[in-house]
Design a protein around this motif. Sequence first.
Motif, PDB file in Angstrom:
ATOM      1  N   ARG A 109      46.877  14.918   5.181  1.00 49.64           N
ATOM      2  CA  ARG A 109      46.654  16.131   5.988  1.00 49.64           C
ATOM      3  C   ARG A 109      45.253  16.142   6.588  1.00 49.64           C
ATOM      4  NH1 ARG A 109      49.147  21.543   5.026  1.00 49.64           N
ATOM      5  NH2 ARG A 109      47.977  23.046   6.286  1.00 49.64           N
ATOM      6  N   ARG A 110      44.330  15.443   5.932  1.00 50.01           N
ATOM      7  CA  ARG A 110      42.952  15.429   6.412  1.00 50.01           C
ATOM      8  C   ARG A 110      42.801  14.614   7.700  1.00 50.01           C
ATOM      9  NH1 ARG A 110      39.917  14.643   0.517  1.00 50.01           N
ATOM     10  NH2 ARG A 110      40.876  16.477  -0.448  1.00 50.01           N
ATOM     11  N   THR A 111      43.831  13.850   8.035  1.00 55.12           N
ATOM     12  CA  THR A 111      43.776  13.106   9.298  1.00 55.12           C
ATOM     13  C   THR A 111      44.256  13.936  10.476  1.00 55.12           C
ATOM     14  OG1 THR A 111      46.040  12.225   9.058  1.00 55.12           O
ATOM     15  CG2 THR A 111      44.239  10.982   8.022  1.00 55.12           C
ATOM     16  N   TRP A 112      44.773  15.119  10.246  1.00 60.20           N
ATOM     17  CA  TRP A 112      45.354  15.913  11.328  1.00 60.20           C
ATOM     18  C   TRP A 112      44.360  16.208  12.447  1.00 60.20           C
ATOM     19  CZ3 TRP A 112      49.025  20.152   8.872  1.00 60.20           C
ATOM     20  CH2 TRP A 112      50.059  19.477   8.170  1.00 60.20           C
ATOM     21  N   PRO A 113      43.117  16.620  12.115  1.00 62.84           N
ATOM     22  CA  PRO A 113      42.179  16.902  13.224  1.00 62.84           C
ATOM     23  C   PRO A 113      41.924  15.667  14.078  1.00 62.84           C
ATOM     24  CG  PRO A 113      41.395  17.871  11.176  1.00 62.84           C
ATOM     25  CD  PRO A 113      42.542  16.972  10.804  1.00 62.84           C
ATOM     26  N   THR A 114      41.796  14.496  13.452  1.00 58.30           N
ATOM     27  CA  THR A 114      41.515  13.285  14.222  1.00 58.30           C
ATOM     28  C   THR A 114      42.712  12.882  15.067  1.00 58.30           C
ATOM     29  OG1 THR A 114      39.996  12.521  12.504  1.00 58.30           O
ATOM     30  CG2 THR A 114      40.836  10.864  14.049  1.00 58.30           C
ATOM     31  N   LEU A 115      43.913  12.993  14.508  1.00 56.80           N
ATOM     32  CA  LEU A 115      45.107  12.541  15.204  1.00 56.80           C
ATOM     33  C   LEU A 115      45.774  13.633  16.033  1.00 56.80           C
ATOM     34  CD1 LEU A 115      46.757  10.393  12.371  1.00 56.80           C
ATOM     35  CD2 LEU A 115      45.325   9.618  14.265  1.00 56.80           C
ATOM     36  N   GLY A 116      45.281  14.852  15.928  1.00 48.95           N
ATOM     37  CA  GLY A 116      45.897  15.936  16.692  1.00 48.95           C
ATOM     38  C   GLY A 116      47.271  16.310  16.181  1.00 48.95           C
ATOM     39  N   ILE A 117      47.473  16.232  14.884  1.00 47.56           N
ATOM     40  CA  ILE A 117      48.757  16.552  14.256  1.00 47.56           C
ATOM     41  C   ILE A 117      48.737  18.002  13.801  1.00 47.56           C
ATOM     42  CG2 ILE A 117      50.354  15.950  12.398  1.00 47.56           C
ATOM     43  CD1 ILE A 117      50.105  13.802  14.506  1.00 47.56           C
ATOM     44  N   THR A 118      49.846  18.682  14.007  1.00 50.77           N
ATOM     45  CA  THR A 118      50.022  20.050  13.527  1.00 50.77           C
ATOM     46  C   THR A 118      51.105  20.069  12.459  1.00 50.77           C
ATOM     47  OG1 THR A 118      51.694  20.540  15.200  1.00 50.77           O
ATOM     48  CG2 THR A 118      49.380  20.931  15.792  1.00 50.77           C
ATOM     49  N   LYS A 119      51.250  21.221  11.851  1.00 53.17           N
ATOM     50  CA  LYS A 119      52.286  21.362  10.830  1.00 53.17           C
ATOM     51  C   LYS A 119      53.669  21.072  11.411  1.00 53.17           C
ATOM     52  CE  LYS A 119      54.145  22.611   6.888  1.00 53.17           C
ATOM     53  NZ  LYS A 119      54.057  21.734   5.704  1.00 53.17           N
ATOM     54  N   MET A 120      53.939  21.538  12.607  1.00 48.08           N
ATOM     55  CA  MET A 120      55.244  21.314  13.212  1.00 48.08           C
ATOM     56  C   MET A 120      55.461  19.841  13.533  1.00 48.08           C
ATOM     57  SD  MET A 120      55.168  24.655  15.713  1.00 48.08           S
ATOM     58  CE  MET A 120      56.669  24.240  16.584  1.00 48.08           C
ATOM     59  N   LEU A 121      54.404  19.187  14.022  1.00 52.85           N
ATOM     60  CA  LEU A 121      54.526  17.746  14.274  1.00 52.85           C
ATOM     61  C   LEU A 121      54.714  16.973  12.971  1.00 52.85           C
ATOM     62  CD1 LEU A 121      51.981  16.852  17.110  1.00 52.85           C
ATOM     63  CD2 LEU A 121      54.455  16.526  17.124  1.00 52.85           C
ATOM     64  N   HIS A 122      53.990  17.436  11.939  1.00 54.04           N
ATOM     65  CA  HIS A 122      54.146  16.788  10.629  1.00 54.04           C
ATOM     66  C   HIS A 122      55.589  16.890  10.144  1.00 54.04           C
ATOM     67  CE1 HIS A 122      53.730  15.925   6.339  1.00 54.04           C
ATOM     68  NE2 HIS A 122      54.322  17.101   6.126  1.00 54.04           N
ATOM     69  N   ASN A 123      56.189  18.046  10.280  1.00 59.06           N
ATOM     70  CA  ASN A 123      57.582  18.207   9.825  1.00 59.06           C
ATOM     71  C   ASN A 123      58.518  17.266  10.584  1.00 59.06           C
ATOM     72  OD1 ASN A 123      56.816  20.167   8.011  1.00 59.06           O
ATOM     73  ND2 ASN A 123      57.302  21.876   9.374  1.00 59.06           N
ATOM     74  N   MET A 124      58.290  17.152  11.904  1.00 55.09           N
ATOM     75  CA  MET A 124      59.132  16.263  12.695  1.00 55.09           C
ATOM     76  C   MET A 124      58.950  14.809  12.262  1.00 55.09           C
ATOM     77  SD  MET A 124      61.304  17.459  14.792  1.00 55.09           S
ATOM     78  CE  MET A 124      61.633  15.789  15.215  1.00 55.09           C
ATOM     79  N   CYS A 125      57.683  14.405  12.131  1.00 52.19           N
ATOM     80  CA  CYS A 125      57.413  13.008  11.755  1.00 52.19           C
ATOM     81  C   CYS A 125      57.912  12.706  10.346  1.00 52.19           C
ATOM     82  CB  CYS A 125      55.921  12.714  11.857  1.00 52.19           C
ATOM     83  SG  CYS A 125      55.274  12.777  13.547  1.00 52.19           S
ATOM     84  N   PHE A 126      57.772  13.660   9.455  1.00 51.58           N
ATOM     85  CA  PHE A 126      58.229  13.446   8.087  1.00 51.58           C
ATOM     86  C   PHE A 126      59.757  13.323   8.052  1.00 51.58           C
ATOM     87  CE2 PHE A 126      57.967  15.036   3.438  1.00 51.58           C
ATOM     88  CZ  PHE A 126      57.936  13.720   3.001  1.00 51.58           C
ATOM     89  N   ALA A 127      60.436  14.147   8.826  1.00 55.55           N
ATOM     90  CA  ALA A 127      61.899  14.029   8.909  1.00 55.55           C
ATOM     91  C   ALA A 127      62.296  12.664   9.467  1.00 55.55           C
ATOM     92  CB  ALA A 127      62.475  15.149   9.775  1.00 55.55           C
TER      93      ALA A 127
END
Length: 1049
Positions: free
Chosen positions: A346-364
């Motif tokens: 989760r700590r990479t989110w600011p660098t990669l521009g990932i949000t919670k919604m994007l995380h859910n999609m990528c995790f799925a």
Amino acid sequence: MGRLQHHHRSRSASSSSFARSSDTAATDADARSLAADATVDCPFGHVNGLTRADLRETAYEVFFMSCRAAGGGRLNYFPAGESGGGGGDVSPTIGAGPRGGTGMSVVNSRVKRALGLKARRSSQPTTARVSSMNASSAPGSPGRAMWAMSQPSTPVSPGKGRRPMTSAEIMRQQMRVTEQNDARLRKTLMRTLVGQVGRKAETIVLPLELLRQVKLTDFADSGEHHQWQRRQLKLLEAGLIAHPSLPHDRLNAVVLRFREVMQAADARAIDTGKTSDAMQALCNAVHALAWRSAPGSKAAGGEACHWADGYPLNVLLYVSLLQAIFDLKEETVVLDEVDELLELMRRTWPTLGITKMLHNMCFAWVLFQQYVVTGQIEPDLAGAALAMLTEVAADAKQENRDPVYARVLSSILATIHDWSEKRMLGYHEWFGNSSCGAGGAMAMEGALSLALATTQIISDNAIFTSISTAETEHEDCSVGSFAGDRVDYYVRCSTRSAFTKILENGLGQGDSLIIDRHDDEDPGDILARLAGDTEQIALSERDAFGPVLRRWHPFPGAVAAVTLHGCFGVVLKQYLGKATGLSNELVHVLHAAGRLEKALVQMVVEDVADSDDGGKSVVREVVPYDVESIVFGFLRTWVEERLKICRECMPRAKETESWMPRSKNEPYAQSAVELMKLAKATVDEFFGIPVAVRGDLVQDLADGMEAIFLEYISFLTSCGSKQSYLPSLPPLTRCNQDSKIIRLWKKAATPCRAPVSSPRAHGHHQGQGGMASGGQNPRPSTSRGTQRLYVRLNTLHFILSHVHALDKSLSFFSRGRCSSPSSAATARLLAPCSHFDRARAAAQSAVGHVAEVAAYRLIFLDSHHSFYDGLYVGGVADARIRPALRTLKQNLSLLLSVLVDRAQPVAVREVMKASFQAFLLVLVAGGGDRSFTKEDHGMVEEDFRSLKRAFCTRGEGVVTEEVVDGEAEAAESVVALMGQTAEQLVEELSIACELNGTASSAGQRMPLPETTWRWSRTDPDTILRVLCHRDDEVASHYLKRAFQLPKRR
């Protein structure tokens, strides 16, 4: 800075051993990932110039940098039992723990429990604190944290045991990063963050920092350094130019300067020193491109840079991180430390521009991809992907969605939807393999659930205009729910696809369903097999797929049965439209269609029995085949067609028949077997047609078949005649009487002359040679041509037996069947046989003819060297019949072994006749190499008795002594003539000529008697020929005076 706590894993492999195998593991993983791409396409596209390994290593670098540079949350982990609370099995939460860690128990992973994944170890925790931690490394100690991030992953000394792995080491191992690359990364971050406490990771352009800090001396050779440098530059190009998060003009001066540095680096490694112009230009270009803010953004400059947050680079990097949660050895297993790893990612989110919604999609997507990569053998992964899709469905309903999120969502949903729907539209093919077993049912359930989930999300969000979902074809058969209607559509499509596949397999390469086929296989056979295969599809639908589909559809088996009934009905209608007459195949097809219809209707009734409306909407789709009414109009045409097929066997038999037996147990001609099989099948099928009245068709069928039998019997008898094997009679001459002086001179000169100088010596040599070559057990002299005649004999008897059986069948069935099997068998035996009388008579006559030809060929052609050409040549005493008898006995043994029992008596009798004929020809037409005296009579008579005994004993009872004696009478009378003197023979000849009216007038030459080939004691020609072979002066003078016969040369 706080201290870096150690994260313990129950792994015994050290980091050093992993480093040695990391390259191999990475290669294997990439190969598996490439294999997965053949099954499911990556929805995010690709980044030019960067391989999967490059992306994975870059993701690890971003991960490590984000965790190392995090201000308040470093790479720490505290199990719940050690958090200072009461311990026990508490529910973990994601967030900052009491000491800056995650605060979770590995055994009770919240993520795995929420996704329905089983824990790997339920008896012991997978993490523990480092027992060797000294007091100076207390929480909050910056020295301890710097040491943990900078030290290489090496085990402790053997005396202290192996040090447990830290979180960084777990990720390094999962990401398959070598120790060398890890060490370079640690050194770079330590140099970068020196004196910059609290600097955020999103303010660091990591590839640029790596280029600054890592030198050529950190690599094994310059080539490796150059390759590494090009990867960093390619990464910068992808994040800043090719896929930036903030659009820019790709032709501006900054981009051009960056391109110039890239071109220079392609040729050789650039100098990254502080005074390097290329490095200075690169830094300026990177800063100008990375430190930009979006138009209208309130963020102050310098707070964040944008070098890895552009799509699809950011998603590809983040997916590479998420793939690290799966065990490298057991790829279907999610690590028990997934909660901590996800929290650290989760700590990479600011660098990669990932949000919670994007995380859910990528995790799925990652869970779904791993499910596909591992062969769909772990249903828990499919369930986890479905659980994440539930979160995705909730996120998709939110307003003001980010355009990048909408793009990612559309790509992932389209890929999962296409993959799952492709399998559901053909689930018989994908999951119907018998080897799949229960795993196939679970895989099908997973695919169906994914298809329904993605289709539901797509249907609920009208923005996904690029994703199409097919509508149900039968709106009147709707089951009243979204899932039920989709399952109804899948059942119909997959069933139709399965039917089409088995139809194409039966047709081979043909592009027409039934008509215009040019191969040898009859369409009726294809259709009959198709009916059986169609029923198998229905059974597999009911047994294998029905239990799964019933969760969403009330009667899936009935829908499949109705669909199959309609598909087969289309093919059947096409086939019947081209049928010109009733054939056996047509009847077979109709019967198969009737059985199929009955089975399918029964399945429909059983499947809709428990439905609310009784499945009326499905039952209305069934259109009956009406099989019985089709048969009656084609019966006469059927008879004509079948007779035509039987007649077509004759040209083929005449062209291809080689008269070789089918096998040792079936010594018949192949063509006869085929003809009789076809005739029997014709009769059986004719009476198997379900019609009550046949009229005169029975006799028409019998007459047509008899004509075919007569033609085949005529073909069998076309094997020549015995005259073609009889030797031509030599001219009549009288024996040459040498003087006593010449005889004495020849006798004295014999040792000095060649053994073949005289005819008698030559004949003697041949006779002895025949005995020597024959030995005590000479081989049979039967030629292959004679053996083929034996096959003809067997074939004639084969035809006789089958014609008789067919006659009885026609008589029996034409008078009606009996009720019980025992009475039917008795009636068939007692049924009169009158349909094939001419064929039976012709076959009996052909048996005698073929047996006669075979016998004369055996004696006069195959055995000529030991019989007609060898017997008594050069003198009776020197060429007796014993060698010929040995060969004859061997030939008789072979004859009895080849011929069937019914053919043996006639064949042996004909061989006996031919043998007696050959013996007589030796005596009366032996040519110039044979001469006899009165003294030879005893030996000749003894030889003939031996010849008779050969048939009485060797025939094994197939020829009785009475028959042998009857056939030997003529030969015995001729042998008796040889016992008379020349004067007696002259007197016998005169009497015979007077009786026949051929006596000469006084003073005239006596005419030669006519040759009748009926050798007997009263035949003038026979007596004259005996005199011609008499080595006697009286006989010679008489023949010269009466007939003017010349001497032998």
